[in-house]
Enzyme design. Sequence first.
Site, PDB file in Angstrom:
ATOM      1  N   CYS A  66     -11.943  18.799   8.975  1.00 22.91           N
ATOM      2  CA  CYS A  66     -12.974  19.682   9.529  1.00 22.91           C
ATOM      3  C   CYS A  66     -12.375  21.010   9.923  1.00 22.91           C
ATOM      4  CB  CYS A  66     -13.575  19.057  10.771  1.00 22.91           C
ATOM      5  SG  CYS A  66     -14.495  17.613  10.373  1.00 22.91           S
ATOM      6  N   THR A  72     -17.908   7.680  -4.423  1.00 25.53           N
ATOM      7  CA  THR A  72     -18.722   8.080  -5.567  1.00 25.53           C
ATOM      8  C   THR A  72     -19.045   6.917  -6.513  1.00 25.53           C
ATOM      9  OG1 THR A  72     -17.694  10.238  -5.372  1.00 25.53           O
ATOM     10  CG2 THR A  72     -18.828   9.785  -7.429  1.00 25.53           C
ATOM     11  N   LYS A 118     -20.411   7.183   8.045  1.00 24.56           N
ATOM     12  CA  LYS A 118     -20.348   8.627   7.911  1.00 24.56           C
ATOM     13  C   LYS A 118     -19.893   9.266   9.219  1.00 24.56           C
ATOM     14  CE  LYS A 118     -22.748  12.558   6.085  1.00 24.56           C
ATOM     15  NZ  LYS A 118     -21.472  12.939   5.435  1.00 24.56           N
TER      16      LYS A 118
HETATM   17  C1  LIG Z   1     -21.621  12.505  -0.621  1.00 25.85           C
HETATM   18  C2  LIG Z   1     -20.307  12.358   0.059  1.00 25.85           C
HETATM   19  C3  LIG Z   1     -20.201  12.465   1.448  1.00 25.85           C
HETATM   20  C4  LIG Z   1     -18.993  12.335   2.102  1.00 25.85           C
HETATM   21  N1  LIG Z   1     -18.931  12.407   3.470  1.00 25.85           N
HETATM   22  C5  LIG Z   1     -17.747  12.178   4.113  1.00 25.85           C
HETATM   23  C6  LIG Z   1     -17.655  12.142   5.547  1.00 25.85           C
HETATM   24  O1  LIG Z   1     -18.653  12.268   6.259  1.00 25.85           O
HETATM   25  N2  LIG Z   1     -16.432  11.943   6.115  1.00 25.85           N
HETATM   26  C7  LIG Z   1     -15.304  11.771   5.364  1.00 25.85           C
HETATM   27  O2  LIG Z   1     -14.229  11.569   5.911  1.00 25.85           O
HETATM   28  N3  LIG Z   1     -15.362  11.773   4.007  1.00 25.85           N
HETATM   29  C8  LIG Z   1     -16.545  11.979   3.369  1.00 25.85           C
HETATM   30  N4  LIG Z   1     -16.589  11.967   1.973  1.00 25.85           N
HETATM   31  C9  LIG Z   1     -15.360  11.733   1.208  1.00 25.85           C
HETATM   32  C10 LIG Z   1     -15.218  10.267   0.776  1.00 25.85           C
HETATM   33  O3  LIG Z   1     -15.147   9.417   1.882  1.00 25.85           O
HETATM   34  C11 LIG Z   1     -13.977  10.064  -0.084  1.00 25.85           C
HETATM   35  O4  LIG Z   1     -12.835  10.407   0.664  1.00 25.85           O
HETATM   36  C12 LIG Z   1     -13.986  10.918  -1.340  1.00 25.85           C
HETATM   37  O5  LIG Z   1     -15.297  11.036  -1.833  1.00 25.85           O
HETATM   38  C13 LIG Z   1     -13.081  10.363  -2.431  1.00 25.85           C
HETATM   39  O6  LIG Z   1     -13.468   9.081  -2.832  1.00 25.85           O
HETATM   40  P1  LIG Z   1     -14.447   8.800  -4.097  1.00 25.85           P
HETATM   41  O7  LIG Z   1     -13.876   9.547  -5.255  1.00 25.85           O
HETATM   42  O8  LIG Z   1     -14.418   7.304  -4.258  1.00 25.85           O
HETATM   43  O9  LIG Z   1     -15.787   9.305  -3.714  1.00 25.85           O
HETATM   44  C14 LIG Z   1     -17.815  12.107   1.332  1.00 25.85           C
HETATM   45  C15 LIG Z   1     -17.910  12.001  -0.052  1.00 25.85           C
HETATM   46  C16 LIG Z   1     -19.127  12.120  -0.697  1.00 25.85           C
HETATM   47  C17 LIG Z   1     -19.184  12.009  -2.195  1.00 25.85           C
END
Ligand SMILES: Cc1cc2nc3c(=O)[nH]c(=O)nc-3n(C[C@H](O)[C@H](O)[C@H](O)COP(=O)(O)O)c2cc1C
Lengths: 309, 309, 262, 262
Positions: A136, A272, A51
């Site tokens: 960000c 996710t 994270k």
């Molecule tokens: C609960 C949660 C927290 C996330 N925190 C971050 C983060 O701290 N930094 C980041 O670059 N992306 C963050 N993301 C984005 C994910 O890394 C990813 O790019 C995005 O969820 C798409 O992928 P997915 O559909 O497999 O979740 C977060 C996503 C979720 C669901």
Amino acid sequence: MNEKTFKPDLSVNLAGIALDNPILAASGPFGYGHEYRELIDFKDLGGIIVKGISPEPWAGNPPPRVTETPSGMLNAIGLQNPGLEKFLAEDLPQLRGSGPRLVVNVVGCSLEEYAEVASGLEGAEGIDGLELNISCPNVKAGGMAFGTDPDATRRVVEAVRRRTGLPLLVKLSPNVTSIVAIARAAEAAGADGISLINTLGGMLIDTGQKKPLLGNVFGGLSGPAIMPVALKMVWEVAGAVKIPVLGMGGITSADDALQFIMAGARAVAIGTGLFYDPDLPAQIKTGLIEYLKQENLTHLGQLEGAARL
Amino acid sequence: MNEKTFKPDLSVNLAGIALDNPILAASGPFGYGHEYRELIDFKDLGGIIVKGISPEPWAGNPPPRVTETPSGMLNAIGLQNPGLEKFLAEDLPQLRGSGPRLVVNVVGCSLEEYAEVASGLEGAEGIDGLELNISCPNVKAGGMAFGTDPDATRRVVEAVRRRTGLPLLVKLSPNVTSIVAIARAAEAAGADGISLINTLGGMLIDTGQKKPLLGNVFGGLSGPAIMPVALKMVWEVAGAVKIPVLGMGGITSADDALQFIMAGARAVAIGTGLFYDPDLPAQIKTGLIEYLKQENLTHLGQLEGAARL
Amino acid sequence: MLLNENTRAKYQAEICPVLDNRVVSPGYHRIQLQAPAIARTVEPGQFVQVFMPSRHSQMLPRPFSVYRADPAAGELTLLLEVKGRGTALLAEVSAGAALKLLGPLGRGFPSPPPHSLLVAGGMGIVPLAFLAASTGAPGTLIYCARTAGLLVCPRPELDRPGLSIIEATDDGSRGEQGTAADLLSRRIEGAGAVFACGPRLMLAAVKKICRRAGVKAWFSLEERMACGIGACLGCAVATTGGYRRVCRDGPVFPAEEVILDE
Amino acid sequence: MLLNENTRAKYQAEICPVLDNRVVSPGYHRIQLQAPAIARTVEPGQFVQVFMPSRHSQMLPRPFSVYRADPAAGELTLLLEVKGRGTALLAEVSAGAALKLLGPLGRGFPSPPPHSLLVAGGMGIVPLAFLAASTGAPGTLIYCARTAGLLVCPRPELDRPGLSIIEATDDGSRGEQGTAADLLSRRIEGAGAVFACGPRLMLAAVKKICRRAGVKAWFSLEERMACGIGACLGCAVATTGGYRRVCRDGPVFPAEEVILDE
Ligand SMILES: Cc1cc2nc3c(=O)[nH]c(=O)nc-3n(C[C@H](O)[C@H](O)[C@H](O)COP(=O)(O)O)c2cc1C
Ligand SMILES: Cc1cc2nc3c(=O)[nH]c(=O)nc-3n(C[C@H](O)[C@H](O)[C@H](O)COP(=O)(O)OP(=O)(O)OC[C@H]3O[C@@H](n4cnc5c(N)ncnc54)[C@H](O)[C@@H]3O)c2cc1C
Ligand SMILES: Cc1cc2nc3c(=O)[nH]c(=O)nc-3n(C[C@H](O)[C@H](O)[C@H](O)COP(=O)(O)OP(=O)(O)OC[C@H]3O[C@@H](n4cnc5c(N)ncnc54)[C@H](O)[C@@H]3O)c2cc1C
Ligand SMILES: Cc1cc2nc3c(=O)[nH]c(=O)nc-3n(C[C@H](O)[C@H](O)[C@H](O)COP(=O)(O)O)c2cc1C
Ligand code: FES
Ligand code: FES
């Protein structure tokens, strides 16, 4: 080839990071990995992207922070994190040597903050690469994200590039008119790879209470719902830059992972999908091996961009 | 108020178009309405937005043109349409006087083409408004859509505004960095209302055939999957312009419709949801009335923007 | 799915055959599962994440407090209210099917001292029923809801020696008339401790009463969850120590640390 | 949902109780429904849109050719292959449940002249079985597949007086060995007309053979659909007359108008 002994090779080199298999835990959902260690065999992961880390601790957003949406979810965690110092002292030691390659997601609100985290991570043992989260808010530019403007992207990537010799992935926000322009700016500024996509901006309303469902009003949409959007961006970017692409967004099966690879991704990350089923990395790994066997291919790399021909 | 006789008023005025109820058929899925007439009681629709009309007939894209995605669908119809002349001669007469207000979606590849359709529709009996679909490729500007740039938006809206006295909605593409900038440009150029959102760009790959699933490679994502994205854009635009907003994207229930209205939409349109259940307009109408009764409200308009307070 | 052999099993995923699913009141289901590993170690106040039954549904798991656990028989019982899509799907599961569960999760209640008061509002009864059933001297259970129909927990399943049960409804349709706060204020004198679960407004009132009376209180909180194990930081609640995770740092928190929208 | 009273009922939505759902071969289901309105008017080659059974699934309806219709009993039978998420959900429906159907949709086959040849590849059997069952002198049915396991249509349901049935597989595992093209070429001489449904490659071969022999042919085509009624233009196929809608202008087209990727 002998059907029985033939074992396809899943290893790939992502921007200088040698991965045993192309499946990474996406930044955020996996936290710093401690909790999932009790649940997942880390051998099934080629890498872990922790994270986002900022110079100082961030408190994050008021609850509710997550909610389900059709085939997806919204999150507004607000990049809560312990800050650089505590990460190095408490989280990194537990992750070091756990198996998968370790990539640290870096966040900041100014060029200086990004550069500060990159410097602070330089030389720390056990880190295999950085992932720059440029979605960000850029406080000096009125809160527009760095990643929504090619010029701001170039500047932040250059600033970090100067401070680190580690493989450098730049993670793009999909909430832009031209993802290709941003990706090219990152490549020109010295990125070793492009990660995409981060979440799509979204919100829901609680009609009972007549107010936004998330404490932060807006959140980021992830999960299977966004996969077609992610796949198109990976396709476009992979065709526009020479550096490798890490694809993500809604992956929940080996077939999904293959679609990203055939679109041109070198490797894939899962966010996710881990919530739906912590077994997913193992399932995807098995599914990829089966597909390669069935197609009589020896290396996963042979499929990179296969649908583009 | 008497529980029994009390009948909440669903009528709204959308940019000068007086609607009996706030539920419209979105442009595209409904075609020119002929086919749905056998299936839907048109009284349940406040308005119909017909499929985009260009000066000359367009052939559309090669198949496959549609495919399902998690909680959504991709389409790449390619704006196939009979052209202005045939629309006026064959389609419009069948729709005229069918009950709902009639809005014609206008497409073109140049300012001149947009203006030509607007002129051609001027004075045609039975048309209550125009909806400008500015997500078409701008051939003179290298194929980037008009709606991805505030300046191009301003020019195309001005060109059409000069040719028509009809209420003019401008329909925005969500594939942009700042939807607010585009909406403001449309307002400044004389739009009477903003429709949003059109589909998100996306694609899928057929891993069996190792090629993109859609004949056109890319398509537009619609359906419940995109509702959080649509809702956020409606929220942002409704807070930034003075003209009314027509909200759409993934609506499949009265609660969804209410979320759009509470985010600041004046009325809502339904596309993909009609495929899931042609009964949807009737269900939403009933659901809205029930909600208003339960909240003791006499007019739907009282809920516009209710979640913003 | 197996745990890494070298980690101590704190929680684990278990495929659990459904033994029984019955409606206790319209819209409320009591689901009994074969879940030996979780049943063996779960403590009152802990919860499980239930994954969705259909392989076609791509949905987040849903958190439920454990209602009863029988370690000897390896059985676990949940009591759930149908609220939306997830609980509707779970309510349709029938005996013979199986559900994947992850648990036991979170930190449960501490052991109640003598003369404890357990205060349950609506479905807040679930963890408190388990607490009452697991304690030597459970004291008094105050079980409240807006109206009779919302006191869904079957009374025979609550009754046990040493536990005095006071039912109450806001509208007086069953038991005493009054809110949890009304009932609690009359009994707080001399209480050993208070254990409460229910709507936020109720907890805020309970907190105030306990603070005034100088009685220690413990609350079980709810928040929307994703991972359920502490990784995603999705289930944050505001506490005096900053945002904390309901799923890992809770769901049970000392009342004085919890910041409610008071 | 009712039709506007003042429109002639061409197609309509009908809530259809499921009478029977049985596996005819692993992954292939025969679903029998009570659908009086559709069964009364449906013609061979027409199809229905089947809406998804669960109120929780937000999915497009799926198109299926009608396999059998009994207007007197008001019964309709479908034969479906489980291919993905939609068909998997439909395959789970059990007798007693109900499915919403929209139909009859599209334009069916013209009436076969004497000495017609019906050519079915795999699941292409479905509309041709209905055609064969509805015609006085159906002629010959050539029923092909890659291998025996894919000839899933129960033979007793095909047999009828006046119909000669030739089964064939590419690998010779059942019936004659050979492709549809092989079998057709040997029999095209003197055929009244050809009616075919099956994979694109098969249709392309059939088209060539019929053109050479100067025999009129009709093809039933498939394409992914959304509305199913002609509104959305989603199901276009290339024809000599431009893109046409499989759901409204077809699914049956004269072979010479269809542009296959030949
Ligand atoms: C609960 C949660 C927290 C996330 N925190 C971050 C983060 O701290 N930094 C980041 O670059 N992306 C963050 N993301 C984005 C994910 O890394 C990813 O790019 C995005 O969820 C798409 O992928 P997915 O559909 O497999 O979740 C977060 C996503 C979720 C669901
Ligand atoms: C630690 C914990 C223990 C719980 N124990 C129980 C229990 O024993 N029995 C029981 O019936 N329910 C319990 N809940 C609540 C239960 O998790 C939710 O009702 C359920 O997740 C709703 O899912 P849904 O898909 O039906 O609703 P959704 O469609 O997701 O939402 C419907 C409504 O349910 C509420 N809701 C959604 N998610 C949560 C959540 N995580 N927590 C609280 N409310 C929520 C919201 O008000 C929302 O508007 C518990 C929740 C937590 C966090
Ligand atoms: C007019 C018509 C009549 C049909 N009749 C029958 C029938 O009698 N029996 C039967 O089993 N099937 C029939 N089909 C095909 C059937 O509609 C599809 O197999 C079904 O829609 C697949 O749904 P799914 O969710 O299981 O698959 P998905 O997960 O949506 O897709 C799985 C695979 O199925 C194929 N597919 C998907 N949609 C279609 C489609 N509309 N047409 C053709 N192939 C598709 C694709 O190859 C896809 O990769 C017919 C299709 C049409 C257009
Ligand atoms: C099959 C299909 C065809 C469409 N055609 C058009 C069109 O011609 N013009 C237009 O402005 N939008 C078109 N759209 C977009 C819809 O009007 C709508 O903006 C979008 O689908 C989001 O709404 P929904 O999720 O309710 O479908 C089309 C959408 C679909 C699914
Ligand atoms: S739900 Fe993920 S940290 Fe609690
Ligand atoms: S599926 Fe809509 S036109 Fe055929």
